[in-house]
Write a protein that holds these residues in place. Structure first.
Motif, PDB file in Angstrom:
ATOM      1  N   VAL A 147       0.774  -0.701   0.019  1.00 58.61           N
ATOM      2  CA  VAL A 147       0.496   0.094   0.077  1.00 58.61           C
ATOM      3  C   VAL A 147       0.768   1.407  -0.052  1.00 58.61           C
ATOM      4  CG1 VAL A 147      -1.877  -1.218   0.899  1.00 58.61           C
ATOM      5  CG2 VAL A 147      -0.422  -0.014   2.527  1.00 58.61           C
ATOM      6  N   ASN A 148       2.258   1.054   0.123  1.00 56.23           N
ATOM      7  CA  ASN A 148       3.123   2.320   0.784  1.00 56.23           C
ATOM      8  C   ASN A 148       4.413   2.365  -0.149  1.00 56.23           C
ATOM      9  OD1 ASN A 148       4.985   3.070   2.449  1.00 56.23           O
ATOM     10  ND2 ASN A 148       4.327   4.945   1.680  1.00 56.23           N
ATOM     11  N   TYR A 149       4.394   3.115  -0.791  1.00 57.37           N
ATOM     12  CA  TYR A 149       6.749   3.200  -0.652  1.00 57.37           C
ATOM     13  C   TYR A 149       6.893   4.830  -0.790  1.00 57.37           C
ATOM     14  CZ  TYR A 149      10.614   2.946  -3.631  1.00 57.37           C
ATOM     15  OH  TYR A 149      11.862   3.143  -4.012  1.00 57.37           O
ATOM     16  N   ASP A 150       8.064   4.719  -0.609  1.00 57.03           N
ATOM     17  CA  ASP A 150       8.560   6.156  -0.185  1.00 57.03           C
ATOM     18  C   ASP A 150       9.511   5.946  -0.561  1.00 57.03           C
ATOM     19  OD1 ASP A 150       6.573   8.181   0.917  1.00 57.03           O
ATOM     20  OD2 ASP A 150       6.506   6.804   2.553  1.00 57.03           O
ATOM     21  N   PRO A 151      10.598   7.150  -1.487  1.00 52.71           N
ATOM     22  CA  PRO A 151      11.744   6.855  -1.744  1.00 52.71           C
ATOM     23  C   PRO A 151      12.891   7.723  -1.256  1.00 52.71           C
ATOM     24  CG  PRO A 151      10.835   8.667  -2.997  1.00 52.71           C
ATOM     25  CD  PRO A 151       9.875   7.047  -2.141  1.00 52.71           C
ATOM     26  N   ALA A 152      14.086   7.542  -1.228  1.00 51.55           N
ATOM     27  CA  ALA A 152      14.750   8.148  -0.928  1.00 51.55           C
ATOM     28  C   ALA A 152      15.804   9.524  -0.807  1.00 51.55           C
ATOM     29  CB  ALA A 152      16.372   7.665  -0.135  1.00 51.55           C
ATOM     30  N   SER A 166      12.225   5.667  -9.768  1.00 53.14           N
ATOM     31  CA  SER A 166      12.632   6.615 -11.635  1.00 53.14           C
ATOM     32  C   SER A 166      11.428   7.016 -11.138  1.00 53.14           C
ATOM     33  CB  SER A 166      11.935   4.553 -11.461  1.00 53.14           C
ATOM     34  OG  SER A 166      10.282   3.994 -11.003  1.00 53.14           O
ATOM     35  N   LYS A 167      10.741   7.695 -10.659  1.00 55.93           N
ATOM     36  CA  LYS A 167       9.896   8.840 -10.567  1.00 55.93           C
ATOM     37  C   LYS A 167       9.586   9.700  -9.705  1.00 55.93           C
ATOM     38  CE  LYS A 167       5.858   6.085  -8.508  1.00 55.93           C
ATOM     39  NZ  LYS A 167       4.576   4.758  -9.010  1.00 55.93           N
ATOM     40  N   PRO A 168       9.075  11.350  -9.970  1.00 57.77           N
ATOM     41  CA  PRO A 168       9.501  12.151  -8.219  1.00 57.77           C
ATOM     42  C   PRO A 168       8.428  11.462  -7.267  1.00 57.77           C
ATOM     43  CG  PRO A 168       8.997  12.951 -11.115  1.00 57.77           C
ATOM     44  CD  PRO A 168       9.067  11.479 -10.991  1.00 57.77           C
ATOM     45  N   ALA A 219       5.314  12.417  -4.458  1.00 50.09           N
ATOM     46  CA  ALA A 219       4.118  13.792  -4.578  1.00 50.09           C
ATOM     47  C   ALA A 219       4.765  14.802  -3.886  1.00 50.09           C
ATOM     48  CB  ALA A 219       3.362  12.990  -4.086  1.00 50.09           C
ATOM     49  N   ALA A 220       5.700  14.267  -2.100  1.00 54.93           N
ATOM     50  CA  ALA A 220       5.661  14.646  -0.930  1.00 54.93           C
ATOM     51  C   ALA A 220       6.580  16.506  -1.498  1.00 54.93           C
ATOM     52  CB  ALA A 220       7.140  13.895  -0.583  1.00 54.93           C
ATOM     53  N   LEU A 221       7.601  15.976  -2.611  1.00 55.33           N
ATOM     54  CA  LEU A 221       8.352  16.820  -2.527  1.00 55.33           C
ATOM     55  C   LEU A 221       8.129  17.568  -4.301  1.00 55.33           C
ATOM     56  CD1 LEU A 221      11.934  15.914  -1.278  1.00 55.33           C
ATOM     57  CD2 LEU A 221      10.079  17.558  -0.407  1.00 55.33           C
ATOM     58  N   PRO A 222       7.347  18.140  -4.821  1.00 52.69           N
ATOM     59  CA  PRO A 222       7.031  18.645  -6.088  1.00 52.69           C
ATOM     60  C   PRO A 222       7.941  19.576  -6.895  1.00 52.69           C
ATOM     61  CG  PRO A 222       5.492  19.315  -4.365  1.00 52.69           C
ATOM     62  CD  PRO A 222       5.646  18.218  -4.123  1.00 52.69           C
ATOM     63  N   GLY A 223       8.424  19.173  -7.593  1.00 52.73           N
ATOM     64  CA  GLY A 223       9.126  19.887  -8.351  1.00 52.73           C
ATOM     65  C   GLY A 223      10.931  19.589  -8.013  1.00 52.73           C
ATOM     66  N   VAL A 224      10.991  18.282  -7.477  1.00 55.65           N
ATOM     67  CA  VAL A 224      12.302  17.567  -7.207  1.00 55.65           C
ATOM     68  C   VAL A 224      12.538  16.839  -8.846  1.00 55.65           C
ATOM     69  CG1 VAL A 224      13.755  16.850  -4.907  1.00 55.65           C
ATOM     70  CG2 VAL A 224      12.462  17.735  -4.356  1.00 55.65           C
ATOM     71  N   LYS A 225      14.263  17.032  -9.212  1.00 55.99           N
ATOM     72  CA  LYS A 225      13.680  15.495 -10.038  1.00 55.99           C
ATOM     73  C   LYS A 225      14.237  14.550  -9.430  1.00 55.99           C
ATOM     74  CE  LYS A 225      14.951  19.255 -13.662  1.00 55.99           C
ATOM     75  NZ  LYS A 225      15.635  19.816 -14.396  1.00 55.99           N
ATOM     76  N   THR A 226      14.074  13.355 -10.469  1.00 58.52           N
ATOM     77  CA  THR A 226      14.871  11.924  -9.650  1.00 58.52           C
ATOM     78  C   THR A 226      16.101  12.373 -10.330  1.00 58.52           C
ATOM     79  OG1 THR A 226      14.134  11.062 -12.125  1.00 58.52           O
ATOM     80  CG2 THR A 226      12.343  11.007 -10.851  1.00 58.52           C
ATOM     81  N   LEU A 227      17.347  11.127  -9.901  1.00 57.12           N
ATOM     82  CA  LEU A 227      17.874  11.342  -9.700  1.00 57.12           C
ATOM     83  C   LEU A 227      18.985  11.266 -11.377  1.00 57.12           C
ATOM     84  CD1 LEU A 227      20.794  10.549  -8.720  1.00 57.12           C
ATOM     85  CD2 LEU A 227      20.503   7.731  -8.282  1.00 57.12           C
ATOM     86  N   LYS A 228      17.903  10.326 -12.452  1.00 51.25           N
ATOM     87  CA  LYS A 228      18.153   9.664 -13.634  1.00 51.25           C
ATOM     88  C   LYS A 228      18.311  11.112 -13.936  1.00 51.25           C
ATOM     89  CE  LYS A 228      16.782   7.203 -17.286  1.00 51.25           C
ATOM     90  NZ  LYS A 228      16.663   6.287 -17.915  1.00 51.25           N
TER      91      LYS A 228
END
Length: 325
Positions: free
Chosen positions: A122-127, A227-229, A231-240
């Motif tokens: 139900v949940n996933y949060d990236p670094a 692999s995707k931005p 929603a918690a930090l809109p405007g912050v790009k991915t590593l790639k």
């Protein structure tokens, strides 16, 4: 509300209409009472708050109450072990976390994901690699370029040696060809406090955990390690997007699991209820307000996710010298 799963078979031809025809019906009368949801961490944390919101959302689809019980200790091992060893009747479910796939390789848990049947993710949060707002690094590329020119100098605070954010930082380190100085703390909170105080240069914790400080301008998130931005930090790009690197950096996740001998018919009912609950607008609003990501996977997809994580950490953890002795 009673859920019924029926499997009907009949003989062909004239015999099919005969009262003595071969037919069978399998019914599962579930649930008939409240379901207990074990949370392997203390009340008030991200796993607990996610579990309580999810329990409330799933109740309307199960037709019974879902009662949250906190079973702490062993970095999540105590609660998850109790959940795996509970009666396989569907009335005890466990909030499984990424540590289910890390602790066994660290020699800190007697169980693995194979002791469970997956129900739903139900949940996933990236670094998010995050620095102070007044730091010299404005972009992720600048940060990694500095790390390459000054190996071992940059201090990255993490949530403890062998914890998910430490493992994520090491994965990034290997993928980017740099060397960090990893500084362990007792959780992401103290690591963030150390960053704010200037004691470390960056933290690789979840986007949700730094959201408040980023929103108030105290911290700057350089990139989302996914692999995707987020929603918690809109405007912050991915590593790639920031660097061109494609690195599979592990993040944290939470899902529902039951003992491995739980009947498939019951698992199906639970999967339906918890995935629908995670899709409810009230749950989405709660998670969004708190900067927590939503990623929904059914039992089959969650099962593959568990295996992939288990295999990934099975290779990474020994490389760090943190595996079972």
């Amino acid at each position: 509300m009673i859920f019924t799963i029926a499997a009907l078979t009949a003989c062909g031809g004239k015999a099919a209409t005969d009262k003595s025809s071969a037919s069978a019906s399998k019914k599962v009368d579930f649930p008939k009472k409240a379901v207990t949801l074990i949370v392997p961490y203390a009340a008030g944390g991200g796993t607990d708050s996610t579990a309580r919101a999810l329990a409330k959302a799933a109740e309307k689809h199960l037709g019974q109450a879902v009662t949250v019980v906190n079973k702490t200790g062993g970095g999540g091992s105590v609660g998850m072990t109790e959940g795996a060893n509970s009666k396989p009747d569907g009335y005890t479910v466990t909030m499984a976390t990424v540590e289910l796939t890390t602790l066994p390789h660290l020699g800190l848990s007697p169980i693995t994901y194979e002791n469970f049947k997956p129900v739903a993710l139900v949940n996933y949060d990236p670094a998010a690699i995050t620095v102070r707002a007044d730091s010299q690094w404005k972009t992720m590329k600048e940060f990694l370029d500095y790390a390459k020119a000054h190996p071992g100098e940059l201090k990255l605070g993490n949530s403890g040696t062998g914890a998910i954010w430490h493992l994520g930082a090491v994965t990034l380190e290997k993928g980017a060809g740099v060397k960090f100085n990893h500084i362990p703390f007792e959780g992401a909170g103290p690591a963030i406090t150390a960053l704010l105080g200037g004691h470390v240069d960056a933290v690789p914790v979840s986007a949700a955990e730094v959201k408040a400080q980023v929103d108030t301008g105290k911290l700057r998130a350089l990139a989302i390690n996914d692999s995707k931005p987020s929603a918690a930090l809109p405007g912050v790009k991915t590593l790639k997007e920031e660097t061109g690197l494609t690195v599979e950096v592990p993040g944290t996740w939470r899902g529902i699991a039951v003992p491995k001998d739980t009947p498939d018919e019951i698992v199906s009912i639970l999967t339906d209820a918890f995935t629908k609950g995670a899709s409810d607008q009230e749950f989405k609003d709660y998670m969004g307000k708190n900067g927590l990501g939503i990623e929904i996977k059914d039992a089959k997809s969650f099962g593959q996710h568990l295996k992939n994580n288990h295999d990934q950490f099975g290779k990474l953890i020994p490389e760090l010298g943190l595996g079972k002795k």
